[in-house]
Design a protein around this motif. Sequence first.
Motif, PDB file in Angstrom:
ATOM      1  N   LYS A 179       0.852  -1.185   0.000  1.00  0.00           N
ATOM      2  CA  LYS A 179       0.000   0.000   0.000  1.00  0.00           C
ATOM      3  C   LYS A 179       0.890   1.237   0.000  1.00  0.00           C
ATOM      4  CE  LYS A 179      -3.372   2.619   2.687  1.00  0.00           C
ATOM      5  NZ  LYS A 179      -4.093   2.746   3.967  1.00  0.00           N
ATOM      6  N   PRO A 180       0.698   2.157  -0.939  1.00  0.00           N
ATOM      7  CA  PRO A 180       1.494   3.389  -0.939  1.00  0.00           C
ATOM      8  C   PRO A 180       1.372   4.122   0.395  1.00  0.00           C
ATOM      9  CG  PRO A 180       0.260   3.187  -2.985  1.00  0.00           C
ATOM     10  CD  PRO A 180      -0.247   2.100  -2.080  1.00  0.00           C
ATOM     11  N   ASN A 181       2.506   4.581   0.896  1.00  0.00           N
ATOM     12  CA  ASN A 181       2.566   5.331   2.161  1.00  0.00           C
ATOM     13  C   ASN A 181       2.044   4.514   3.342  1.00  0.00           C
ATOM     14  OD1 ASN A 181       3.393   7.526   0.541  1.00  0.00           O
ATOM     15  ND2 ASN A 181       1.257   8.132   0.211  1.00  0.00           N
ATOM     16  N   ALA A 234      18.049   5.324   9.231  1.00  0.00           N
ATOM     17  CA  ALA A 234      16.851   5.017   8.454  1.00  0.00           C
ATOM     18  C   ALA A 234      16.959   5.640   7.070  1.00  0.00           C
ATOM     19  CB  ALA A 234      15.613   5.525   9.167  1.00  0.00           C
ATOM     20  N   VAL A 235      16.562   4.887   6.063  1.00  0.00           N
ATOM     21  CA  VAL A 235      16.559   5.367   4.680  1.00  0.00           C
ATOM     22  C   VAL A 235      15.223   5.013   4.043  1.00  0.00           C
ATOM     23  CG1 VAL A 235      17.617   5.160   2.397  1.00  0.00           C
ATOM     24  CG2 VAL A 235      19.061   5.126   4.441  1.00  0.00           C
ATOM     25  N   SER A 236      14.564   6.002   3.463  1.00  0.00           N
ATOM     26  CA  SER A 236      13.304   5.789   2.757  1.00  0.00           C
ATOM     27  C   SER A 236      13.184   6.803   1.637  1.00  0.00           C
ATOM     28  CB  SER A 236      12.113   5.921   3.716  1.00  0.00           C
ATOM     29  OG  SER A 236      10.893   5.788   3.011  1.00  0.00           O
ATOM     30  N   LYS A 237      12.814   6.350   0.452  1.00  0.00           N
ATOM     31  CA  LYS A 237      12.672   7.248  -0.686  1.00  0.00           C
ATOM     32  C   LYS A 237      11.433   8.125  -0.564  1.00  0.00           C
ATOM     33  CE  LYS A 237      15.079   4.191  -3.938  1.00  0.00           C
ATOM     34  NZ  LYS A 237      14.957   3.394  -5.178  1.00  0.00           N
ATOM     35  N   SER A 238      10.412   7.600   0.119  1.00  0.00           N
ATOM     36  CA  SER A 238       9.141   8.328   0.135  1.00  0.00           C
ATOM     37  C   SER A 238       8.727   8.838   1.509  1.00  0.00           C
ATOM     38  CB  SER A 238       8.020   7.423  -0.403  1.00  0.00           C
ATOM     39  OG  SER A 238       7.919   6.252   0.403  1.00  0.00           O
ATOM     40  N   GLY A 239       9.195   8.182   2.576  1.00  0.00           N
ATOM     41  CA  GLY A 239       8.700   8.514   3.907  1.00  0.00           C
ATOM     42  C   GLY A 239       9.391   9.706   4.534  1.00  0.00           C
ATOM     43  N   ASN A 253       4.391   7.634   6.373  1.00  0.00           N
ATOM     44  CA  ASN A 253       3.986   7.562   4.963  1.00  0.00           C
ATOM     45  C   ASN A 253       5.098   7.019   4.053  1.00  0.00           C
ATOM     46  OD1 ASN A 253       1.509   8.765   5.696  1.00  0.00           O
ATOM     47  ND2 ASN A 253       2.438  10.801   5.558  1.00  0.00           N
ATOM     48  N   ALA A 254       5.716   5.948   4.493  1.00  0.00           N
ATOM     49  CA  ALA A 254       6.778   5.334   3.686  1.00  0.00           C
ATOM     50  C   ALA A 254       6.235   4.131   2.925  1.00  0.00           C
ATOM     51  CB  ALA A 254       7.932   4.908   4.577  1.00  0.00           C
ATOM     52  N   ASN A 255       6.707   3.962   1.693  1.00  0.00           N
ATOM     53  CA  ASN A 255       6.396   2.747   0.938  1.00  0.00           C
ATOM     54  C   ASN A 255       7.360   1.620   1.314  1.00  0.00           C
ATOM     55  OD1 ASN A 255       4.501   4.271  -0.501  1.00  0.00           O
ATOM     56  ND2 ASN A 255       6.007   4.829  -2.073  1.00  0.00           N
ATOM     57  N   GLU A 256       8.564   2.024   1.595  1.00  0.00           N
ATOM     58  CA  GLU A 256       9.618   1.077   1.937  1.00  0.00           C
ATOM     59  C   GLU A 256      10.561   1.775   2.912  1.00  0.00           C
ATOM     60  OE1 GLU A 256      11.673  -1.678  -1.083  1.00  0.00           O
ATOM     61  OE2 GLU A 256      13.194  -0.146  -0.709  1.00  0.00           O
ATOM     62  N   LEU A 257      11.116   0.998   3.847  1.00  0.00           N
ATOM     63  CA  LEU A 257      12.027   1.553   4.839  1.00  0.00           C
ATOM     64  C   LEU A 257      13.183   0.586   5.036  1.00  0.00           C
ATOM     65  CD1 LEU A 257      12.754   3.572   7.179  1.00  0.00           C
ATOM     66  CD2 LEU A 257      11.388   2.088   8.682  1.00  0.00           C
TER      67      LEU A 257
END
Length: 818
Positions: A179-181, A234-239, A253-257
């Motif tokens: 699920k996105p975010n 922590a690294v996340s492209k979206s969160g 609101n992360a897609n991946e962490l």
Amino acid sequence: MRLWFNQPAFQPKVFTYKDKVFTTPYYFEDKGWFEALPVGNGRLGGMVFGGVFNERIQLNESSLWDGYRRSATNHQSGKALSEVQRLMFEGKNDAAEKLAAKTMMGEPLNIKPYQSLGDLFIAPLTAPSDTVYEGYRRWLSLDSAVAVTQFRHGGISYRREVFASHPANVIVVKFSCDKPNGLNLRVKLMRERDATSAAVPTDPHCLAMIGRINCLDDSTKQPVGMRFAAYVKAVSKSGKIAVASNGEMTVQNANELILYLTASTNYYEKSPAQTCLQTIQKAVSKPLTALFKEHLADYQALYNRVKINLSTQSNPDELPHEKRLERVVKNNFEDPYLSELLFQYGRYLLIASSRKGFLPANLQGIWNQSMNPPWSSDYHANINLQMNYMAAEAANLPECTLPLFALMDSLAVHGKPTAQIMYNARGWVVHHLTDIFWRTSPVDGVVGVWPMGGGWLAHHPFEHYLFSGNKTFLRQKAYPLMKGAARFYLDFLTPIPAGKHLAGKLVTNPSHSPENAFEKPDGSQTQFTYGATMDTQICHELFTNCLQAIADLSSPERPFDPAFEKELRTALAQLAPLQISPRTGGIQEWIEDYREPEIGHRHISHLYGLFPSNQINAQTPDLYVAARKTLERRLMGNPNAKTEEAKNRYLSYGSYLNGESFGGWQSVWIAMMWLRLGDAEQAYKHHQYQLKYGMKSNFFGPAYQLDGTFGSSNVVTEMLLQSSTGTLNLLPALPKIWATGSVVGLRAVGGFEVSIKWQDTAFSEARIVSNNGALCKLLVKVPVKVFENGKEIKSTQSVANELVFATKKGSVYVVSRQ
């Protein structure tokens, strides 16, 4: 191959370090820890609980110990030793024990423990109102060294993957969902004491836990405890990632962490915090795919050397792991896949806990959740440490022994003054346990006056040489360690006085047969003695191995170390002999044929000569028969022990009865003895007892110890291949239940790598790679032919029915049944 479960490891609703598992010494929980799955890179360890909403990953750094380096040797010992020996030879055992207790104990008496680094907790930012989930599964892949948790909740699929990278020195935790975010998490680093968590000023996406163990120098009262640090990035492209001043991290609101975790202590580095920061920065500079590929290549270069298949019916997906074990416990079910899995799991744990440049595996490998674990999670040198490495050579993980040899190098340095001060002896000594500060003096009481640890440990570097044939290693590493240990015993051994049994023969004094007691003719019971049989066997093996090393390093024109060779031969000729008891027909455990107050005692130390040594073998038939009688008698125990042994001076516990063992190191050692006696079904029976009594859901031992798990890999190995006498014995003790199968990549003495196939319990074919070009001596139970490049080669038959043939370095030989 994998351990898989369809439910999380138990976690309390509210986690607290005030729980009795953390506050009560020697308390062993039934669930939780024994269900979590271990990852490790030789220095960092993690126990992954696989929680659905609240995840716990318990953490370790292998050098995080309480205590500090100090000399603990008792300077009274050297002056009192001759009097202790005199009293012992005169039969005044209790007086000798009292004097030893006053003069020979290390100061302080005990060591400090290995400690937990802490815990990584991950929880949702908002507790879900709906706690129903489905499709849950978690597993530890032995093929890739990754722990995976996956489930569905609220129509969303979630997945967590955890691996410990040896090349990058980080533990990586990857979160994903479809699920996105969909990832909204809270991340904390916690420790029971001596540490605080905070944000990292130079990195807004990083949290740190900094601490120092509360330990004061006994003399100066100044802080000397280990300093340590742990960092999580922590690294996340979206969160959106934020870290509060108290070190609590939030992810929204992360897609991946991806979490990158590392830790350090000042045992290795001057600035643990700076080291952690540099390690994290280097790790995150690479794409995760590259980091994982690097991890996989490093791990599989070791793990993939050996493949095993013990049944054509093996089905990894048949049942969750705890259910497979439950069938064994409740129904005595025989499951060859569990044996395959345990064999490879032991190899996995050794790779995960013992890598070059770091410390060796301790009683719990590197996985420990306590500040004060059982037996300090230390290095017990009276079987446990040795059993951790029992399978390393034959199961094709020789590199994993290097941390053990590094520890021995340090023990040799620090054990030299201990030998001089305590025993007025040359060489080096270590007693029944040690720590990362290289304690070499006796610990825990008079039972610790057992100076045989160095001799037993010296078995391992010589074994490393025998399997590899590396004479540079023998000359530069193994022989100096062996010679140092042998020099100690040459000076420590003392002749039995005139008028005594075996007068003039050399024995150790004082001595123990570990943890066992005997009854003297006057009815008194004691453990403190002289000339215990195990001591003699250790000395015999060490001296014999030193002589073989000298021979292998010598040439006709340049003999190697001739003066020391003469010393060894003189002492070896004067060693007290192994004796067969007229009373029982078994190997005598002590210098006199004393009565045993506890017939089923858990240690069978006087069979050291059968295993791990090979002083007792089929070529010594009288001793071989006596060894079998010893084992049978000890295992049968005393059915009337509750009444007949109730008044013994020393408490009976863990005693054998009716031929059964009860898991852990005991079942491994007994199985190995039966294997050396060539009894496949008896060995297999005790392997089954290991599965039934000695394994928790995650294949850890019931007392947290891992020696039984590590050692079980060797039990499986020696059922399929033995080479301790220099002969490659193929399928020497194959259990009937493993009727058809194969193994690829085992190692044998002489520099051989061996793969074997069998069908209907009979040998079919073997593939032997000669790495050194040594003469190959082969023992197979059926007629065979040997081929090189498709052509049959010449071989001869020895008087022992061995097939003997010359080999070329790098060549492959196929052995086929006629």
